[in-house]
Design a protein around this motif. Sequence first.
Motif, PDB file in Angstrom:
ATOM      1  N   SER A  28       0.812  -1.218   0.000  1.00  0.00           N
ATOM      2  CA  SER A  28       0.000   0.000   0.000  1.00  0.00           C
ATOM      3  C   SER A  28       0.848   1.272   0.000  1.00  0.00           C
ATOM      4  O   SER A  28       0.308   2.369  -0.017  1.00  0.00           O
ATOM      5  CB  SER A  28      -0.945   0.001   1.202  1.00  0.00           C
ATOM      6  OG  SER A  28      -0.207   0.047   2.405  1.00  0.00           O
ATOM      7  N   ALA A  29       2.168   1.136   0.040  1.00  0.00           N
ATOM      8  CA  ALA A  29       3.033   2.322   0.004  1.00  0.00           C
ATOM      9  C   ALA A  29       2.864   3.042  -1.327  1.00  0.00           C
ATOM     10  O   ALA A  29       2.681   2.405  -2.365  1.00  0.00           O
ATOM     11  CB  ALA A  29       4.490   1.933   0.201  1.00  0.00           C
ATOM     12  N   MET A  30       2.903   4.340  -1.282  1.00  0.00           N
ATOM     13  CA  MET A  30       2.714   5.161  -2.474  1.00  0.00           C
ATOM     14  C   MET A  30       4.076   5.567  -3.040  1.00  0.00           C
ATOM     15  O   MET A  30       4.876   6.178  -2.346  1.00  0.00           O
ATOM     16  CB  MET A  30       1.911   6.408  -2.125  1.00  0.00           C
ATOM     17  CG  MET A  30       0.546   6.127  -1.536  1.00  0.00           C
ATOM     18  SD  MET A  30      -0.605   5.475  -2.727  1.00  0.00           S
ATOM     19  CE  MET A  30      -0.951   6.941  -3.647  1.00  0.00           C
ATOM     20  N   ILE A  31       4.307   5.206  -4.294  1.00  0.00           N
ATOM     21  CA  ILE A  31       5.513   5.617  -5.005  1.00  0.00           C
ATOM     22  C   ILE A  31       5.068   6.652  -6.029  1.00  0.00           C
ATOM     23  O   ILE A  31       4.194   6.365  -6.848  1.00  0.00           O
ATOM     24  CB  ILE A  31       6.207   4.433  -5.690  1.00  0.00           C
ATOM     25  CG1 ILE A  31       6.637   3.402  -4.645  1.00  0.00           C
ATOM     26  CG2 ILE A  31       7.408   4.911  -6.502  1.00  0.00           C
ATOM     27  CD1 ILE A  31       7.206   2.140  -5.221  1.00  0.00           C
ATOM     28  N   PRO A  32       5.616   7.854  -5.973  1.00  0.00           N
ATOM     29  CA  PRO A  32       5.181   8.898  -6.907  1.00  0.00           C
ATOM     30  C   PRO A  32       5.322   8.456  -8.363  1.00  0.00           C
ATOM     31  O   PRO A  32       6.284   7.761  -8.718  1.00  0.00           O
ATOM     32  CB  PRO A  32       6.118  10.065  -6.613  1.00  0.00           C
ATOM     33  CG  PRO A  32       6.595   9.822  -5.229  1.00  0.00           C
ATOM     34  CD  PRO A  32       6.652   8.328  -5.076  1.00  0.00           C
ATOM     35  N   PRO A  33       4.360   8.864  -9.202  1.00  0.00           N
ATOM     36  CA  PRO A  33       4.453   8.521 -10.629  1.00  0.00           C
ATOM     37  C   PRO A  33       5.752   9.039 -11.224  1.00  0.00           C
ATOM     38  O   PRO A  33       6.264  10.074 -10.821  1.00  0.00           O
ATOM     39  CB  PRO A  33       3.253   9.248 -11.248  1.00  0.00           C
ATOM     40  CG  PRO A  33       2.359   9.581 -10.115  1.00  0.00           C
ATOM     41  CD  PRO A  33       3.209   9.675  -8.883  1.00  0.00           C
ATOM     42  N   MET A  34       6.269   8.297 -12.143  1.00  0.00           N
ATOM     43  CA  MET A  34       7.473   8.671 -12.889  1.00  0.00           C
ATOM     44  C   MET A  34       8.733   8.784 -12.026  1.00  0.00           C
ATOM     45  O   MET A  34       9.644   9.519 -12.343  1.00  0.00           O
ATOM     46  CB  MET A  34       7.248   9.973 -13.660  1.00  0.00           C
ATOM     47  CG  MET A  34       6.146   9.873 -14.692  1.00  0.00           C
ATOM     48  SD  MET A  34       6.443   8.558 -15.891  1.00  0.00           S
ATOM     49  CE  MET A  34       7.845   9.217 -16.772  1.00  0.00           C
ATOM     50  N   LEU A  35       8.779   8.050 -10.926  1.00  0.00           N
ATOM     51  CA  LEU A  35       9.993   8.037 -10.119  1.00  0.00           C
ATOM     52  C   LEU A  35      10.955   6.954 -10.611  1.00  0.00           C
ATOM     53  O   LEU A  35      12.141   7.201 -10.754  1.00  0.00           O
ATOM     54  CB  LEU A  35       9.645   7.811  -8.648  1.00  0.00           C
ATOM     55  CG  LEU A  35      10.751   8.114  -7.642  1.00  0.00           C
ATOM     56  CD1 LEU A  35      11.117   9.593  -7.686  1.00  0.00           C
ATOM     57  CD2 LEU A  35      10.309   7.737  -6.245  1.00  0.00           C
ATOM     58  N   LEU A  36      10.441   5.783 -10.910  1.00  0.00           N
ATOM     59  CA  LEU A  36      11.295   4.672 -11.326  1.00  0.00           C
ATOM     60  C   LEU A  36      11.355   4.494 -12.838  1.00  0.00           C
ATOM     61  O   LEU A  36      12.378   4.058 -13.368  1.00  0.00           O
ATOM     62  CB  LEU A  36      10.817   3.369 -10.681  1.00  0.00           C
ATOM     63  CG  LEU A  36      10.813   3.337  -9.162  1.00  0.00           C
ATOM     64  CD1 LEU A  36      10.295   1.998  -8.665  1.00  0.00           C
ATOM     65  CD2 LEU A  36      12.191   3.621  -8.617  1.00  0.00           C
ATOM     66  N   LEU A  37      10.280   4.812 -13.521  1.00  0.00           N
ATOM     67  CA  LEU A  37      10.224   4.553 -14.958  1.00  0.00           C
ATOM     68  C   LEU A  37      11.337   5.233 -15.755  1.00  0.00           C
ATOM     69  O   LEU A  37      11.916   4.596 -16.636  1.00  0.00           O
ATOM     70  CB  LEU A  37       8.847   4.916 -15.513  1.00  0.00           C
ATOM     71  CG  LEU A  37       8.550   4.370 -16.899  1.00  0.00           C
ATOM     72  CD1 LEU A  37       8.658   2.852 -16.926  1.00  0.00           C
ATOM     73  CD2 LEU A  37       7.169   4.803 -17.351  1.00  0.00           C
ATOM     74  N   LYS A  92      15.905  16.575  -9.747  1.00  0.00           N
ATOM     75  CA  LYS A  92      15.144  17.738  -9.249  1.00  0.00           C
ATOM     76  C   LYS A  92      13.865  17.287  -8.550  1.00  0.00           C
ATOM     77  O   LYS A  92      13.491  17.820  -7.499  1.00  0.00           O
ATOM     78  CB  LYS A  92      14.808  18.682 -10.396  1.00  0.00           C
ATOM     79  CG  LYS A  92      16.005  19.435 -10.924  1.00  0.00           C
ATOM     80  CD  LYS A  92      15.628  20.293 -12.113  1.00  0.00           C
ATOM     81  CE  LYS A  92      16.847  20.939 -12.723  1.00  0.00           C
ATOM     82  NZ  LYS A  92      16.512  21.694 -13.955  1.00  0.00           N
ATOM     83  N   ARG A  93      13.177  16.312  -9.135  1.00  0.00           N
ATOM     84  CA  ARG A  93      11.951  15.784  -8.533  1.00  0.00           C
ATOM     85  C   ARG A  93      12.246  15.167  -7.170  1.00  0.00           C
ATOM     86  O   ARG A  93      11.510  15.382  -6.198  1.00  0.00           O
ATOM     87  CB  ARG A  93      11.329  14.749  -9.472  1.00  0.00           C
ATOM     88  CG  ARG A  93       9.957  14.298  -9.056  1.00  0.00           C
ATOM     89  CD  ARG A  93       9.330  13.328 -10.063  1.00  0.00           C
ATOM     90  NE  ARG A  93       9.335  13.853 -11.412  1.00  0.00           N
ATOM     91  CZ  ARG A  93       9.847  13.213 -12.477  1.00  0.00           C
ATOM     92  NH1 ARG A  93      10.376  12.010 -12.341  1.00  0.00           N
ATOM     93  NH2 ARG A  93       9.807  13.749 -13.664  1.00  0.00           N
TER      94      ARG A  93
END
Length: 123
Positions: A28-37, A92-93
């Motif tokens: 259920s942990a939230m990983i921000p979109p476009m962090l790993l991709l 930066k993100r």
Amino acid sequence: MNDYIDLEKFRFRDSLEIESKVELDNSSAMIPPMLLLPIIENAFKHGGRINGKLKVDVQTKLQSNRLDCRVTNSISGISSSSGGIGQENLIKRLQMLYPDQHMFEVIHSDDQYSVHLTVDHLW
């Protein structure tokens, strides 16, 4: 992430050797979109074939709200590139979302490019 890797498997077919492992102790942990991709995309986009094969290794672990992701790919020849706009934007993100709570490391050798990202205290 897995869908993107499946797409690249289809595109590269027999010229790809991929290892991918995901370990989650908190689904259920939230990983921000476009962090790993962007990291994974770069492995395919900038990777080089050695003996006809692109080798990519993606290891992702989420444990106690700590994300640890390592992406390694083969490269052919020495590149003077130190990362493009995608990598700059990711850094930066990370600085905006996780100030003093992340580590982004690039390890570059003659035949391998590796990115190691850790993020503490995911949302």
